[in-house]
Design an enzyme around this catalytic site. Structure first.
Site, PDB file in Angstrom:
ATOM      1  N   GLY A 193       0.790  -1.231   0.000  1.00 15.79           N
ATOM      2  CA  GLY A 193       0.000   0.000   0.000  1.00 15.79           C
ATOM      3  C   GLY A 193       0.817   1.274   0.000  1.00 15.79           C
ATOM      4  N   SER A 194       2.053   1.221  -0.472  1.00 23.78           N
ATOM      5  CA  SER A 194       2.861   2.465  -0.501  1.00 23.78           C
ATOM      6  C   SER A 194       2.250   3.459  -1.479  1.00 23.78           C
ATOM      7  CB  SER A 194       4.311   2.155  -0.860  1.00 23.78           C
ATOM      8  OG  SER A 194       4.410   1.692  -2.187  1.00 23.78           O
ATOM      9  N   ASN A 195       1.676   2.953  -2.581  1.00 26.78           N
ATOM     10  CA  ASN A 195       0.982   3.872  -3.503  1.00 26.78           C
ATOM     11  C   ASN A 195      -0.271   4.430  -2.850  1.00 26.78           C
ATOM     12  OD1 ASN A 195       2.032   4.124  -6.439  1.00 26.78           O
ATOM     13  ND2 ASN A 195       2.456   2.014  -5.839  1.00 26.78           N
TER      14      ASN A 195
ATOM     15  N   HIS B 192       0.001  -0.011 -13.569  1.00 29.56           N
ATOM     16  CA  HIS B 192       0.748  -1.240 -13.843  1.00 29.56           C
ATOM     17  C   HIS B 192       2.232  -0.876 -13.958  1.00 29.56           C
ATOM     18  CE1 HIS B 192       1.382  -5.327 -15.143  1.00 29.56           C
ATOM     19  NE2 HIS B 192       2.157  -4.859 -16.114  1.00 29.56           N
TER      20      HIS B 192
ATOM     21  N   ASN C  20      -6.174   2.018 -12.784  1.00 25.39           N
ATOM     22  CA  ASN C  20      -5.188   1.077 -12.257  1.00 25.39           C
ATOM     23  C   ASN C  20      -3.801   1.551 -12.649  1.00 25.39           C
ATOM     24  OD1 ASN C  20      -4.190  -1.445 -11.150  1.00 25.39           O
ATOM     25  ND2 ASN C  20      -3.825  -2.092 -13.266  1.00 25.39           N
TER      26      ASN C  20
ATOM     27  N   ASP D 116      -5.507  -5.271 -17.434  1.00 26.44           N
ATOM     28  CA  ASP D 116      -4.535  -4.334 -18.042  1.00 26.44           C
ATOM     29  C   ASP D 116      -4.875  -3.947 -19.477  1.00 26.44           C
ATOM     30  OD1 ASP D 116      -1.892  -6.212 -16.411  1.00 26.44           O
ATOM     31  OD2 ASP D 116      -3.129  -4.553 -15.687  1.00 26.44           O
TER      32      ASP D 116
ATOM     33  N   LEU E 156      -9.053  -9.398 -10.834  1.00 25.08           N
ATOM     34  CA  LEU E 156      -9.695  -8.808 -12.010  1.00 25.08           C
ATOM     35  C   LEU E 156     -10.976  -8.101 -11.556  1.00 25.08           C
ATOM     36  CD1 LEU E 156      -9.631  -8.750 -15.124  1.00 25.08           C
ATOM     37  CD2 LEU E 156     -11.036 -10.804 -15.102  1.00 25.08           C
TER      38      LEU E 156
END
Ligand code: GRF
Length: 190
Positions: free
Chosen positions: A12-14, A103, A101, A144, A86
């Site tokens: 969870g750093s983002n 990636h 999202n 993605d 998903l």
């Protein structure tokens, strides 16, 4: 007010970076963190930052009630930040062009099911790529495959290891993801 729900599966750093970015924002805030693993450190980060958080399992995630509840709670946008499942059809339908999202590669390369974390960086290195980066994209029902909002690249050299590539990619994520989310929400105000 635009209310973001962040879905995460891991550290969870983002998520923390995004929460902090919007902490004093005039019209956007992170109002909920959702994790699909009870031991995901993102839950600890949410608690430290006083953001409501809860855990859910696959049965709850595949039920349309999951999306109905988010709508009732006033969620307007969904951010996947290190989320490994998903997106189910009911979520994409409830939040059309309102799920994003990130990636850790330059899609369409090195994407799809099972491509996450170090596996992505290992594949980039073993393919002899001279660059990698991040892709921030809208989410649909295929891994993605949504419309890309932003791609930022960084060089890959022969000295790089999966860890050094991961460090460079994380740096790009922290620098660009919150701003890309802000632009996406503001541009698509409705
Ligand atoms: C990030 O590399 C992101 O690109 C990918 O999963 C990782 C999440 O890391 N989707 P963290 O949980 O935000 O630290």
């Amino acid at each position: 007010m635009y209310n973001i729900a962040i879905l995460a599966s891991g550290s969870g750093s983002n998520a923390e970076n995004i929460i902090r970015y919007f902490e004093k924002h005039a019209i956007i805030r992170v109002s909920l963190v959702l994790a699909n693993k009870p031991d995901a450190y993102v839950l600890q980060r949410a608690a430290n930052l006083n953001i409501p958080a809860r855990v859910f399992n696959r049965e709850e995630f595949t039920s349309p009630e999951f999306s109905e509840r988010l709508i009732k709670e006033g969620i307007t946008h969904v951010v996947l930040a290190g989320f490994l499942w998903l997106a189910p059809q009911h979520l994409v339908a409830a939040f059309p062009d309102r799920i994003v999202n990130i990636h850790p590669a330059l899609l369409p390369k090195f994407g799809g099911k099972g491509m996450y974390g170090s596996k992505v960086h290992e594949a980039v290195i073993s393919s002899g790529e001279t660059e990698t980066g991040i892709t921030i994209h809208l989410v649909n029902e295929e891994y993605d495959k949504g419309v890309p909002l932003l791609q930022v690249s960084c060089p890959v050299t022969s000295e790089d290891t999966p860890d050094t590539v991961a460090a460079k990619v994380h740096e790009l994520e922290y620098l660009h993801f919150p701003l890309a989310i802000e632009n996406w929400i503001i541009k698509n105000q409705s």
